[in-house]
Design an enzyme around this catalytic site. Structure first.
Site, PDB file in Angstrom:
ATOM      1  N   CYS A 166      79.659  55.552 -16.846  1.00  6.14           N
ATOM      2  CA  CYS A 166      80.399  54.972 -15.717  1.00  6.14           C
ATOM      3  C   CYS A 166      80.832  53.534 -15.964  1.00  6.14           C
ATOM      4  CB  CYS A 166      79.563  55.089 -14.450  1.00  6.14           C
ATOM      5  SG  CYS A 166      79.065  56.797 -14.102  1.00  6.14           S
ATOM      6  N   HIS A 306      79.379  47.912  -8.157  1.00  6.96           N
ATOM      7  CA  HIS A 306      79.375  49.292  -8.646  1.00  6.96           C
ATOM      8  C   HIS A 306      78.936  50.226  -7.522  1.00  6.96           C
ATOM      9  CE1 HIS A 306      79.287  52.431 -11.654  1.00  6.96           C
ATOM     10  NE2 HIS A 306      78.037  52.743 -11.343  1.00  6.96           N
ATOM     11  N   GLU A 317      71.311  46.627  -8.292  1.00  9.86           N
ATOM     12  CA  GLU A 317      72.502  45.779  -8.374  1.00  9.86           C
ATOM     13  C   GLU A 317      72.394  44.583  -7.427  1.00  9.86           C
ATOM     14  OE1 GLU A 317      77.392  46.054  -8.448  1.00  9.86           O
ATOM     15  OE2 GLU A 317      76.233  47.764  -7.681  1.00  9.86           O
ATOM     16  N   LYS A 338      83.684  52.406  -3.595  1.00 11.72           N
ATOM     17  CA  LYS A 338      83.336  53.817  -3.798  1.00 11.72           C
ATOM     18  C   LYS A 338      83.022  54.525  -2.487  1.00 11.72           C
ATOM     19  CE  LYS A 338      81.608  53.516  -8.561  1.00 11.72           C
ATOM     20  NZ  LYS A 338      81.741  52.049  -8.758  1.00 11.72           N
ATOM     21  N   HIS A 343      83.123  58.247  -6.672  1.00 16.92           N
ATOM     22  CA  HIS A 343      82.809  57.679  -7.981  1.00 16.92           C
ATOM     23  C   HIS A 343      83.637  58.378  -9.051  1.00 16.92           C
ATOM     24  CE1 HIS A 343      80.953  55.832 -11.241  1.00 16.92           C
ATOM     25  NE2 HIS A 343      79.691  56.200 -11.091  1.00 16.92           N
ATOM     26  N   PHE A 404      75.085  55.698 -17.039  1.00 17.82           N
ATOM     27  CA  PHE A 404      73.956  56.420 -17.619  1.00 17.82           C
ATOM     28  C   PHE A 404      73.782  55.979 -19.072  1.00 17.82           C
ATOM     29  CE2 PHE A 404      73.906  60.581 -14.893  1.00 17.82           C
ATOM     30  CZ  PHE A 404      73.499  59.835 -13.802  1.00 17.82           C
TER      31      PHE A 404
END
Length: 416
Positions: A166, A306, A317, A338, A343, A404
């Site tokens: 991502c 994010h 975050e 998002k 996403h 990831f």
């Protein structure tokens, strides 16, 4: 050693769940529209999650020739469509340029997932003379998107793909930025695309319990920072940025949207899928991006987080944000787009880069929707735009992505 060249953005293109152009995307984003709904690409009832943020009113035949559609995966098609918009927006005429002066660095987290799924199914289901389509590999591989873009416009400069889950699009943008800085290119086409709403991809994320299961309320499912968040909502699409050496853009009278001033990547080295619980890698990447752009933390007006709406990721975050900007930064406004787009995985950084740049140009910060009760671990002193967009002068934006594998990719944009 000569001073690095300045890099600016001179073209934008978007194919998103909120609209098939930049203007449509931005209008719906600032209006707080959710793009989530029940999946139409396949019957999702076999999975825990039944909804996603799909493209709407999109037909590849409206944009591409039949042979290109037949010989390419949707992720490459999305890339071509958004790039066509960006090139036209930039006003560049590649026929008048040295073809080696322009390159393409493109990102996708999964590449030709639909092709992979369909071809393996077809192969295993044939009772007689099983074989694969000769276009199986070319349609599947992630570097085909930048390859096809280069072929369309005759571009012979730097050309490759990035993959960092991502964080992929921000990786691509960072690499494109640096090649221009180093004088290796005058123009770079960059961005990302993802066409991951397929049974195989969706089923895999569903099995991980990574996605929201709020099937009775899809539009309210993505709720970053909310105490009742239960996972991300998958999206699809593409976004393209034309990066250009500042003097080159200035000489041709280009419309300059913003300057790309800094970027950085780090690794969490912690877990295959979970972010570092204290935001250690994210903190380092955010600080390095500011240093790379020669910014102080106090200069950042808008943090495009994010914030995928996952229980662990949102908190890590926020911890990184506090580490970098402090617990009560009176200058910083925070948002999570998002909540509306879903996403877009490998395309997330690119579509959010466009949101960041539009915020600079229009002086508007998109809202974070659906968030009703802020998680108790999040300091109340942080200024998160909830519910409705907010007008604010935006000179510097930081845009975060995390993937990831522990990949942290940060990009900083500045008003010119």
């Amino acid at each position: 050693m000569s001073k690095p060249k300045r890099v600016v953005v001179t073209g934008l293109g978007a194919l998103s769940p909120l609209g098939n152009t930049v203007d449509e995307f931005w209008s719906n984003l600032t209006d707080g529209v959710s793009s989530a709904d029940r999946i139409t690409h396949f019957d999702p009832s076999q999975f825990r999650t039944h909804f996603a943020c799909e493209l709407k009113d999109y037909d590849p035949a409206d944009h591409l020739e039949h042979n290109m559609i037949r010989r390419s995966d949707p992720y490459s098609q999305y890339a071509l469509v958004s790039t066509d918009q960006a090139v036209r927006d930039s006003g560049l005429d590649f026929d008048e340029m040295d073809p080696f002066d322009t390159g393409v660095i493109w990102g996708s987290g999964q590449g030709g997932m639909k092709t992979f799924e369909e071809e393996v199914k077809n192969y295993t289901q044939r009772d007689f003379n099983p074989r694969f389509n000769p276009f199986f590999v070319p349609k599947l591989i992630i570097n085909m998107a930048p390859g096809l873009i280069s072929m369309k416009y005759g571009l012979m400069g730097i050309n490759y793909a990035t993959v960092s889950a991502c964080a992929t699009s921000n990786t691509a943008i960072m690499d494109a930025l640096n090649y221009i800085r180093w004088g290796k290119a005058k123009v770079m086409i960059t961005g990302g695309s993802e066409a991951g709403i397929t049974e195989a991809s969706f089923g895999g994320f569903s099995a991980m319990r990574a996605m929201s299961q709020r099937n009775d309320d899809p539009k309210g499912a993505s709720r970053p920072f909310d105490k009742d968040r239960d996972g991300f909502v998958m999206g699809e699409g593409a976004a393209t940025l034309i990066l250009e050496e500042y003097e080159h853009a200035k000489a041709r009278g280009a419309n300059i949207y913003a300057e790309v001033t800094g970027a950085a990547m780090t690794a969490d080295a912690y877990h295959m899928t979970a972010t570092h619980p204290e935001g250690k890698g994210a903190t380092a990447a955010m600080k390095q991006a500011l240093q790379d752009g020669e910014h102080n933390a106090e200069e950042v007006d808008y943090l495009n987080t994010h914030a995928t709406s996952t229980p662990v990721g949102d908190i890590s975050e926020i911890k990184a944000t506090v580490n970098v900007f402090g617990e009560s930064p009176d200058h910083l406004t925070i948002g999570a787009t998002k909540s509306m787009t879903g996403h877009l995985l490998g395309a997330a950084g690119a579509i959010e880069a466009i949101a960041s740049i539009k915020a600079i140009n229009d002086g508007v910060i998109p809202p974070t929707i659906n968030t009703e009760n802020i998680d108790e671990e999040i300091p109340s002193s942080l200024d998160i735009v909830l519910g409705e967009a907010r007008e604010k002068q935006v000179d510097v934006v930081m845009s975060n992505t995390f993937g990831f594998g522990g990949h942290n990719g940060i990009v900083v944009f500045k008003k010119v």
